[in-house]
Each structure stands twice: as structure tokens, then as C-alpha cells.
Design a protein around this motif. Structure first.
Motif, short mmCIF file in Angstrom:
data_model
loop_
_atom_site.label_atom_id
_atom_site.label_comp_id
_atom_site.label_asym_id
_atom_site.label_seq_id
_atom_site.Cartn_x
_atom_site.Cartn_y
_atom_site.Cartn_z
N PHE A 1 0.83 -1.20 0.00
CA PHE A 1 0.00 0.00 0.00
C PHE A 1 0.87 1.26 0.00
N PHE A 2 0.39 2.29 -0.68
CA PHE A 2 1.02 3.60 -0.61
C PHE A 2 0.74 4.18 0.77
N ARG A 3 1.78 4.60 1.48
CA ARG A 3 1.62 5.12 2.84
C ARG A 3 1.74 6.64 2.82
N ARG A 4 0.65 7.29 3.15
CA ARG A 4 0.62 8.77 3.17
C ARG A 4 1.03 9.27 4.55
N ASN A 5 1.70 10.42 4.57
CA ASN A 5 2.11 11.00 5.84
C ASN A 5 0.92 11.16 6.78
N TRP A 6 1.12 10.73 8.03
CA TRP A 6 0.07 10.87 9.03
C TRP A 6 0.03 12.30 9.53
N TRP B 1 9.65 12.66 14.93
CA TRP B 1 9.03 11.57 14.18
C TRP B 1 8.87 11.90 12.70
N HIS B 2 8.59 13.17 12.40
CA HIS B 2 8.38 13.54 11.00
C HIS B 2 9.71 13.52 10.24
N GLN B 3 10.75 14.07 10.84
CA GLN B 3 12.05 14.14 10.18
C GLN B 3 12.64 12.75 9.91
N ILE B 4 12.41 11.83 10.82
CA ILE B 4 12.99 10.48 10.64
C ILE B 4 12.03 9.54 9.92
N ASN B 5 10.88 10.06 9.48
CA ASN B 5 9.88 9.26 8.78
C ASN B 5 9.52 8.02 9.61
N PHE B 6 9.07 8.26 10.83
CA PHE B 6 8.80 7.20 11.79
C PHE B 6 7.78 6.20 11.27
N PHE B 7 6.79 6.68 10.50
CA PHE B 7 5.73 5.80 9.99
C PHE B 7 6.05 5.21 8.62
#
Length: 301
Positions: A19-24, A43-49
Motif C-alpha cells: 500500500f502507498f503510505r501517506r504522511n500521518w 518523528w516527522h524528520q525520521i519518517n517514523f511511519f
């Protein structure tokens, strides 16, 4: 598959590797609580999700806010221990509930910027397609994306590029508010047509220049036209005031390149899907489970 291949395959109903994972993106209070519970602050900078990369052009044709140029000044008009009265970028005035625990909430709308034709003629000046600042922003973004393409390997991105446009209904809701909008549709349909023609002309003017030089993958309309139990506007009124303009703009966009046309709305989608298919929409986001939507059934439809 890279992010661009994965995204395009998804909207084309083709097989993907995952699945394409969109930024939370969540409410600030939610993020704050999750950080207390262990979510890294960066979390955003390290692309935690592990989200897929994607981008928008940066060319302002609206999304939630209307593309006023200049926008209205955002300012706090009045504040006490529990509420804040705010003028927003659309010229509306709203009251928000605010405490130490809750910084953002659903607002109570006090006033919208358009009550009549005189108000519209005054605010219409902020929606000129050829205003100096709008054209300066357009040139800046076009230069950025064309330079990036020349510098990239083979001139190809590995992530999807989107052009966002505020939806027709969302735009008019910003002007009138929901109830006043519906009353105006009955009492002064010519005014609604004038507003819609302005929306169409602005978007055609800018999109023509964008699509000549930028290889965007999608044009997405931010609409939010439904609540939990159904569409806010009847199919008859939708076809009268919205469909013709969407159809013309979609045909115009498609005359330049085969971008995917996406419609963004929350709420129940049962009445919405047949209407947007009629004018050429190809994809829909999100699919809100709390509004009694069945993604499998929608996919089949």
C-alpha cells in the motif's frame, strides 16, 4: 516500486508491491499525547511511519482556504479563558473552544464574508487570476520544478506530484456558510453562477500555465461535501451548480496531459460517487469508515 510508481498503480487499480503510505497528520493534541507515550519528537524528520514521499507544486489554488490574493489577515479579535474569537484567512469570523488540554476544536461560525452580491463584487478582486503576487508565485514554482527536473537523473521523479485546488462547494461554503449558500442557490442563482465562473476561470488560467511545463500526476479537489449520513447538497442542485464547471475544468486539464482527477471529501459517499463519476472524477479520498463507508463495495462500484 518507487513511491511514484506505487501511487500511480494504486489510482489505476493495478497491482502494487504494498500500500502507498501517506504522511500521518493528526490534531496537535494527539501528537502531543503520543510523544508523551513514546513517539519520537522528531518523528516527522525520521519518517517514523515509513511514509511514501510525495509533493505538491506549491502553487496556491486553495484547499481548505480559498485562494484569496491577498488573503484576509488572520487575527484574534477577542479571547477569554475558554474561547477565542478569530478572523481567518477567508474573512470569516469564528469562535473556538480553547483550554490547556484542547488547543483546536470544531468552531462556531459567527460570520462569513459574503452576504449579497455587493459583498461578492468586493471580495472578487482577491480572486483575480493575473494578480501580481499570484503570478510571481506561479513563476517561482514553475522555475523550481523545471530546474529540479533538469537536475534529476533522466529528468524523472520517483515520487508523485500533486496540484491541489479548493473544491467548488468548499469555496462557496467559505464565502457564504452552508445555510446562506443554499438559500442563495434558490434566491439568486445568477450570483452562484458568477462565483462558479470565476472559480473556473481562475483555475483554467493557472492550470494552463502549470500543465504546459510541470508534469503533475494528479489534480485533487478539496471539497468536504458530506457529513456522516450523506451529501449536504441534493443531486439535483449538485448537477445544476457544480457538475458543469467540474466537467469543463476536468476536460481542460485532460487536454494537456493524462493526470488523475481526485476528489477529497469526508463523510458518507453513497450519493457523492455517482455524481463525481458523471463529470470525470477518477479517484476518491478518504474513505471514512465512521461514516458507514465500505471500501470493498466502493472499489467494486
Amino acid at each position: 516500486m518507487d513511491s511514484r510508481e506505487r501511487y500511480i498503480a494504486t489510482v489505476n487499480h493495478e497491482k502494487v508491491d504494498r500500500f502507498f503510505r501517506r504522511n500521518w497528520v493528526g490534531w496537535p493534541a494527539t501528537t502531543k499525547r503520543w510523544i508523551k507515550e513514546g513517539l519520537p519528537e522528531n518523528w516527522h524528520q525520521i519518517n517514523f511511519f515509513n511514509s511514501d514521499e510525495e509533493a505538491t507544486t506549491g502553487i496556491n489554488l486553495g484547499w481548505v482556504n480559498s485562494p484569496f490574493d491577498p488573503p484576509f489577515e488572520e487575527k484574534v479579535l477577542k479571547e477569554d479563558s475558554t474561547t477565542r474569537l478569530i478572523q481567518d484567512a477567508n474573512g470569516g469570523i469564528r469562535k473556538e473552544f480553547v483550554t490547556d488540554q484542547v488547543q483546536y476544536s470544531m468552531p462556531q461560525w459567527i460570520k462569513r464574508p459574503v452576504e449579497n452580491r455587493k459583498d461578492w463584487e468586493k471580495i472578487k478582486r482577491r480572486l483575480r487570476p493575473d494578480s501580481k503576487r499570484r503570478l510571481a508565485n506561479l513563476r517561482l514554482c514553475i522555475d523550481f520544478w523545471t530546474s529540479l527536473k533538469k537536475a534529476s537523473r533522466g529528468g524523472r521523479r520517483d515520487y508523485p506530484l500533486h496540484q491541489n485546488i479548493i473544491g467548488a462547494f468548499m469555496h462557496m461554503r467559505n464565502l457564504f456558510g452552508v445555510e446562506k449558500l443554499f438559500v442563495t442557490m434558490f434566491k439568486d442563482p445568477d450570483l452562484i453562477d458568477d462565483i462558479m465562473q470565476n472559480w473556473l476561470d481562475l483555475n483554467k488560467y493557472i492550470m494552463g500555465k502549470v500543465l504546459e511545463v510541470i508534469d503533475v500526476d494528479t489534480v485533487a479537489f478539496g471539497e468536504d461535501i458530506s457529513y456522516k449520513h450523506g451529501c449536504m447538497i441534493s443531486p439535483k442542485m449538485y448537477r445544476r451548480f457544480l457538475s458543469p464547471y467540474y466537467k469543463e475544468l476536468t476536460a481542460f486539464v485532460k487536454s494537456y496531459r493524462d493526470v488523475k482527477i481526485i476528489y477529497d471529501t469526508d463523510g458518507n459517499l453513497d450519493q457523492v460517487i455517482p455524481l463525481i463519476i458523471e463529470w470525470g472524477c477518477e479517484a476518491l479520498q478518504p474513505v471514512e469508515i465512521a461514516a458507514d463507508n465500505d471500501p470493498v463495495a466502493i472499489r467494486k462500484q
